[in-house]
Design a protein around this motif. Sequence first.
Motif, mmCIF file in Angstrom:
data_model
loop_
_atom_site.group_PDB
_atom_site.id
_atom_site.type_symbol
_atom_site.label_atom_id
_atom_site.label_comp_id
_atom_site.label_asym_id
_atom_site.label_seq_id
_atom_site.Cartn_x
_atom_site.Cartn_y
_atom_site.Cartn_z
ATOM 1 N N ILE A 111 -3.426 -4.300 0.720
ATOM 2 C CA ILE A 111 -2.069 -4.844 0.898
ATOM 3 C C ILE A 111 -1.903 -6.106 0.059
ATOM 4 O O ILE A 111 -0.896 -6.306 -0.618
ATOM 5 C CB ILE A 111 -1.807 -5.134 2.385
ATOM 6 C CG1 ILE A 111 -1.759 -3.820 3.161
ATOM 7 C CG2 ILE A 111 -0.508 -5.879 2.572
ATOM 8 C CD1 ILE A 111 -1.765 -4.007 4.643
ATOM 9 N N LEU A 112 -2.944 -6.935 0.052
ATOM 10 C CA LEU A 112 -2.891 -8.182 -0.707
ATOM 11 C C LEU A 112 -2.818 -7.909 -2.210
ATOM 12 O O LEU A 112 -2.057 -8.541 -2.940
ATOM 13 C CB LEU A 112 -4.139 -9.002 -0.387
ATOM 14 C CG LEU A 112 -4.029 -10.501 -0.584
ATOM 15 C CD1 LEU A 112 -3.071 -11.053 0.436
ATOM 16 C CD2 LEU A 112 -5.398 -11.119 -0.426
ATOM 17 N N LEU A 113 -3.609 -6.913 -2.681
ATOM 18 C CA LEU A 113 -3.670 -6.636 -4.116
ATOM 19 C C LEU A 113 -2.383 -6.032 -4.630
ATOM 20 O O LEU A 113 -2.009 -6.258 -5.782
ATOM 21 C CB LEU A 113 -4.815 -5.664 -4.398
ATOM 22 C CG LEU A 113 -6.199 -6.264 -4.558
ATOM 23 C CD1 LEU A 113 -7.214 -5.160 -4.664
ATOM 24 C CD2 LEU A 113 -6.258 -7.131 -5.786
ATOM 25 N N SER A 114 -1.722 -5.236 -3.798
ATOM 26 C CA SER A 114 -0.585 -4.488 -4.336
ATOM 27 C C SER A 114 0.742 -5.176 -4.061
ATOM 28 O O SER A 114 1.784 -4.567 -4.224
ATOM 29 C CB SER A 114 -0.580 -3.079 -3.770
ATOM 30 O OG SER A 114 -0.689 -3.128 -2.373
ATOM 31 N N ARG A 115 0.716 -6.455 -3.659
ATOM 32 C CA ARG A 115 1.973 -7.177 -3.569
ATOM 33 C C ARG A 115 2.523 -7.403 -4.968
ATOM 34 O O ARG A 115 1.778 -7.422 -5.951
ATOM 35 C CB ARG A 115 1.758 -8.523 -2.879
ATOM 36 C CG ARG A 115 1.749 -8.412 -1.383
ATOM 37 C CD ARG A 115 1.768 -9.776 -0.777
ATOM 38 N NE ARG A 115 0.839 -10.662 -1.482
ATOM 39 C CZ ARG A 115 0.665 -11.937 -1.169
ATOM 40 N NH1 ARG A 115 1.352 -12.457 -0.206
ATOM 41 N NH2 ARG A 115 -0.202 -12.669 -1.819
#
Lengths: 168, 101
Positions: A160-164
Amino acid sequence: MDLVDILFYVFAALTLGCGVLVIANPLSRNPVTSAMFLVLTIISMAGLFVLLHAFFLAAVQILVYAGAVIVLFLFVIMLLDLKAEARRKIKIYGLIAGLIAVGAILALFFKNLISTSPNGGSPPTIEGTTEALGKLLFTGYVLPFEVVSVLLLVAMIGVILLSRKKLE
Amino acid sequence: MHVGLEQYLTVSFLLFALGLLGVIMRRNLLVIYMSLELMLNAANLALVAFSRFNNKLDGQVLVFFIITVAAAEVSVGLALIVALYRRRQSAHVEDLTGLKL
């Protein structure tokens, strides 16, 4: 040769043939075809698991790999525009380097396989049913099981953090 | 010829070799990732075969964990590829030369 042996050779040939088509398809460089042949490889490998009496793992293999991992691959392929990538050629020095490395590692494997000759001993009686595997998983392997669940949570948060859109 | 451990190990070795060849030969990040999956599956097959022919279920429990970790690895890796593609507009290893001197 009984039916089980014939099925083994069928599934082994399917696994290896589709594996070749995943990495080097002469007709298409498109990653989508690679993903589709990866599905076939995984399903025939689930057949091999059934022949090895690992029924639970065969089901998990189809559910997790063919159901989740490949769908994720296909989503990412659709998300990226890979039209230009498909036209690139395989480099010849890459092929030569790969063949040398693979030949060396295969020679090592088969030398060990021939020199040890692992066959012999009593015929196998074990059954990889859900009940037997579950009992082992929740008695002897409780701690690794819990650690893996934490790992899945960490991976989820990381994704979730990477694909923001923006990384501050 | 009766099918024993040797035949299963041979299939596993050949599948591992195919995956390694794919990682070295192909230049598309996604196909390299699929080859990695092939190598993980080869290890799974060897573990299940060992578990069957040694009459112990521990190998199958290990395969269960490998499948779980592979799923986590694929999700994180694909998220990295998408983030990389957003920044560089390419998923091709020859275009990713940021570490080259």
